[in-house]
Design a protein around this motif. Sequence first.
Motif, PDB file in Angstrom:
ATOM      1  N   LEU A   1       0.825  -1.207   0.000  1.00 56.08           N
ATOM      2  CA  LEU A   1       0.000   0.000   0.000  1.00 56.08           C
ATOM      3  C   LEU A   1       0.859   1.258   0.000  1.00 56.08           C
ATOM      4  N   ASP A   2       1.968   1.230   0.757  1.00 56.27           N
ATOM      5  CA  ASP A   2       2.868   2.385   0.774  1.00 56.27           C
ATOM      6  C   ASP A   2       3.471   2.637  -0.605  1.00 56.27           C
ATOM      7  N   VAL A   3       3.943   1.564  -1.239  1.00 56.76           N
ATOM      8  CA  VAL A   3       4.537   1.692  -2.580  1.00 56.76           C
ATOM      9  C   VAL A   3       3.490   2.173  -3.578  1.00 56.76           C
ATOM     10  N   LEU A   4       2.287   1.614  -3.497  1.00 58.82           N
ATOM     11  CA  LEU A   4       1.218   1.988  -4.419  1.00 58.82           C
ATOM     12  C   LEU A   4       0.837   3.456  -4.249  1.00 58.82           C
ATOM     13  N   ARG A   5       0.763   3.912  -3.010  1.00 55.22           N
ATOM     14  CA  ARG A   5       0.415   5.316  -2.740  1.00 55.22           C
ATOM     15  C   ARG A   5       1.455   6.254  -3.353  1.00 55.22           C
ATOM     16  N   LEU A   6       2.732   5.931  -3.183  1.00 58.69           N
ATOM     17  CA  LEU A   6       3.790   6.796  -3.713  1.00 58.69           C
ATOM     18  C   LEU A   6       3.857   6.734  -5.234  1.00 58.69           C
ATOM     19  N   LEU A   7       3.562   5.577  -5.810  1.00 56.00           N
ATOM     20  CA  LEU A   7       3.454   5.490  -7.272  1.00 56.00           C
ATOM     21  C   LEU A   7       2.382   6.448  -7.768  1.00 56.00           C
ATOM     22  N   GLY A   8       1.249   6.448  -7.086  1.00 55.68           N
ATOM     23  CA  GLY A   8       0.145   7.313  -7.484  1.00 55.68           C
ATOM     24  C   GLY A   8       0.460   8.784  -7.352  1.00 55.68           C
ATOM     25  N   GLN A   9       1.429   9.122  -6.496  1.00 53.84           N
ATOM     26  CA  GLN A   9       1.844  10.510  -6.336  1.00 53.84           C
ATOM     27  C   GLN A   9       2.886  10.931  -7.364  1.00 53.84           C
ATOM     28  N   GLY A  10       3.278   9.977  -8.229  1.00 54.08           N
ATOM     29  CA  GLY A  10       4.192  10.318  -9.313  1.00 54.08           C
ATOM     30  C   GLY A  10       5.662  10.038  -9.043  1.00 54.08           C
ATOM     31  N   LEU A  11       5.986   9.340  -7.954  1.00 58.10           N
ATOM     32  CA  LEU A  11       7.382   9.053  -7.658  1.00 58.10           C
ATOM     33  C   LEU A  11       7.886   7.880  -8.480  1.00 58.10           C
ATOM     34  N   ALA A  12       9.154   7.940  -8.864  1.00 55.70           N
ATOM     35  CA  ALA A  12       9.811   6.840  -9.562  1.00 55.70           C
ATOM     36  C   ALA A  12      10.212   5.771  -8.557  1.00 55.70           C
ATOM     37  N   LEU A  13      10.564   4.571  -9.054  1.00 51.46           N
ATOM     38  CA  LEU A  13      10.882   3.469  -8.150  1.00 51.46           C
ATOM     39  C   LEU A  13      12.065   3.800  -7.238  1.00 51.46           C
ATOM     40  N   GLY A  14      13.081   4.436  -7.785  1.00 52.94           N
ATOM     41  CA  GLY A  14      14.230   4.803  -6.970  1.00 52.94           C
ATOM     42  C   GLY A  14      13.870   5.793  -5.876  1.00 52.94           C
ATOM     43  N   GLU A  15      12.995   6.729  -6.198  1.00 49.21           N
ATOM     44  CA  GLU A  15      12.550   7.720  -5.212  1.00 49.21           C
ATOM     45  C   GLU A  15      11.727   7.053  -4.111  1.00 49.21           C
ATOM     46  N   ILE A  16      10.913   6.072  -4.497  1.00 40.08           N
ATOM     47  CA  ILE A  16      10.114   5.331  -3.514  1.00 40.08           C
ATOM     48  C   ILE A  16      11.035   4.564  -2.571  1.00 40.08           C
ATOM     49  N   ALA A  17      12.058   3.928  -3.128  1.00 43.40           N
ATOM     50  CA  ALA A  17      13.010   3.178  -2.305  1.00 43.40           C
ATOM     51  C   ALA A  17      13.665   4.096  -1.269  1.00 43.40           C
ATOM     52  N   GLU A  18      14.076   5.273  -1.718  1.00 45.32           N
ATOM     53  CA  GLU A  18      14.706   6.226  -0.799  1.00 45.32           C
ATOM     54  C   GLU A  18      13.721   6.711   0.256  1.00 45.32           C
ATOM     55  N   ARG A  19      12.493   7.000  -0.161  1.00 43.45           N
ATOM     56  CA  ARG A  19      11.487   7.501   0.774  1.00 43.45           C
ATOM     57  C   ARG A  19      11.154   6.466   1.851  1.00 43.45           C
ATOM     58  N   LEU A  20      11.070   5.195   1.464  1.00 43.14           N
ATOM     59  CA  LEU A  20      10.672   4.140   2.404  1.00 43.14           C
ATOM     60  C   LEU A  20      11.859   3.476   3.101  1.00 43.14           C
ATOM     61  N   GLY A  21      13.076   3.826   2.678  1.00 42.01           N
ATOM     62  CA  GLY A  21      14.256   3.247   3.305  1.00 42.01           C
ATOM     63  C   GLY A  21      14.451   1.782   2.972  1.00 42.01           C
TER      64      GLY A  21
ATOM     65  N   SER B   1      15.406  -1.135  -0.509  1.00 40.92           N
ATOM     66  CA  SER B   1      16.206  -1.203  -1.734  1.00 40.92           C
ATOM     67  C   SER B   1      15.320  -1.045  -2.975  1.00 40.92           C
ATOM     68  N   TYR B   2      15.966  -0.628  -4.067  1.00 34.88           N
ATOM     69  CA  TYR B   2      15.262  -0.522  -5.350  1.00 34.88           C
ATOM     70  C   TYR B   2      14.679  -1.875  -5.743  1.00 34.88           C
ATOM     71  N   LYS B   3      15.452  -2.950  -5.518  1.00 27.49           N
ATOM     72  CA  LYS B   3      14.994  -4.292  -5.881  1.00 27.49           C
ATOM     73  C   LYS B   3      13.733  -4.668  -5.104  1.00 27.49           C
ATOM     74  N   THR B   4      13.669  -4.279  -3.836  1.00 26.36           N
ATOM     75  CA  THR B   4      12.481  -4.572  -3.037  1.00 26.36           C
ATOM     76  C   THR B   4      11.264  -3.857  -3.593  1.00 26.36           C
ATOM     77  N   VAL B   5      11.448  -2.600  -4.002  1.00 27.38           N
ATOM     78  CA  VAL B   5      10.333  -1.844  -4.586  1.00 27.38           C
ATOM     79  C   VAL B   5       9.877  -2.502  -5.884  1.00 27.38           C
ATOM     80  N   ALA B   6      10.839  -2.878  -6.735  1.00 26.51           N
ATOM     81  CA  ALA B   6      10.493  -3.517  -8.016  1.00 26.51           C
ATOM     82  C   ALA B   6       9.757  -4.835  -7.787  1.00 26.51           C
TER      83      ALA B   6
END
Length: 206
Positions: free
Chosen positions: A150-170, A172-177
Motif C-alpha cells: 500500500l505504501d509503494v502503491l500510494r507513492l506510485l500514485g503521487q508520481g514518484l519513480a521506483l528509486g525515489e520510492i526506495a529512498e522515501r521508504l528506506g 532497496s530498489y529491488k524490493t520496490v520492483a
Amino acid sequence: MKSVLIVDDHRIVIAGCRRLLSKGGDYELFEATTADEAFIRFAERQPDMVILDLGLPGMGGLEVLRRLLTEDPHCRVLIFSMYDDPILVARALQAGAKGYLTKNDAPEELIVAIEAVLAGEVYLSHSMARELAVMTHRPGRRPDLTPRELDVLRLLGQGLALGEIAERLGISYKTVANTCTQMKDKLSLKNTRELIRYAVEQHLAL
C-alpha cells in the motif's frame, strides 16, 4: 509584465520554454530544477504563475503542487508533463492545478495555455478535455495488499519513480520492483502505468 516560474529537472525543457515565451509575449522568467529550489524561488519571487513538471526528483509533482497551494492558495499552476493519463490529469486538477499540458502537445499550445491560466481560466488541450469528459471512475474491491504494498502503491500514485520510492521508504530498489511485480500479479495489471492508474482510481494517492 507577468512573472513565470518554470520548474523542471531537464534544463533543455527549461531552455525550450524560455525560447517559446520570449517569442510569445513579455514575461519575466525564473527557473528551478528541484522541488526545494522551486519553493525557494517561489517564496523569493512570488510569480504570477508556475509551470510545473510532475516528474521532479525527490518529491512527487502532486506533492509539490499541494505545498505551493498551501503557501499561496491563489497560486496559478500549469502542469507540463510527459504523462498523458487522464486519471493523473484529473488528480492534478483536483489538487488545484489550473491547467494541464503534455510535452507531446504542439509547442505553440504552451503559449495559449499560459495566457489562459494567467487570465484565470482552466486550460486543457481539446483531446485531453474529451478524454476527461468520457472517463468514468469504477473503484472495485481491493485485494488484500500488505502495508508495504500500500505504501509503494500510494507513492506510485503521487508520481514518484521506483528509486525515489526506495529512498522515501528506506528500502532497496529491488524490493520496490519486486513489490510492484507482486501487486501486478494480485491486481491482474500489466505494467507500472496501470498500477499508477489503479492507485489514483482507488484514491490511494492522496
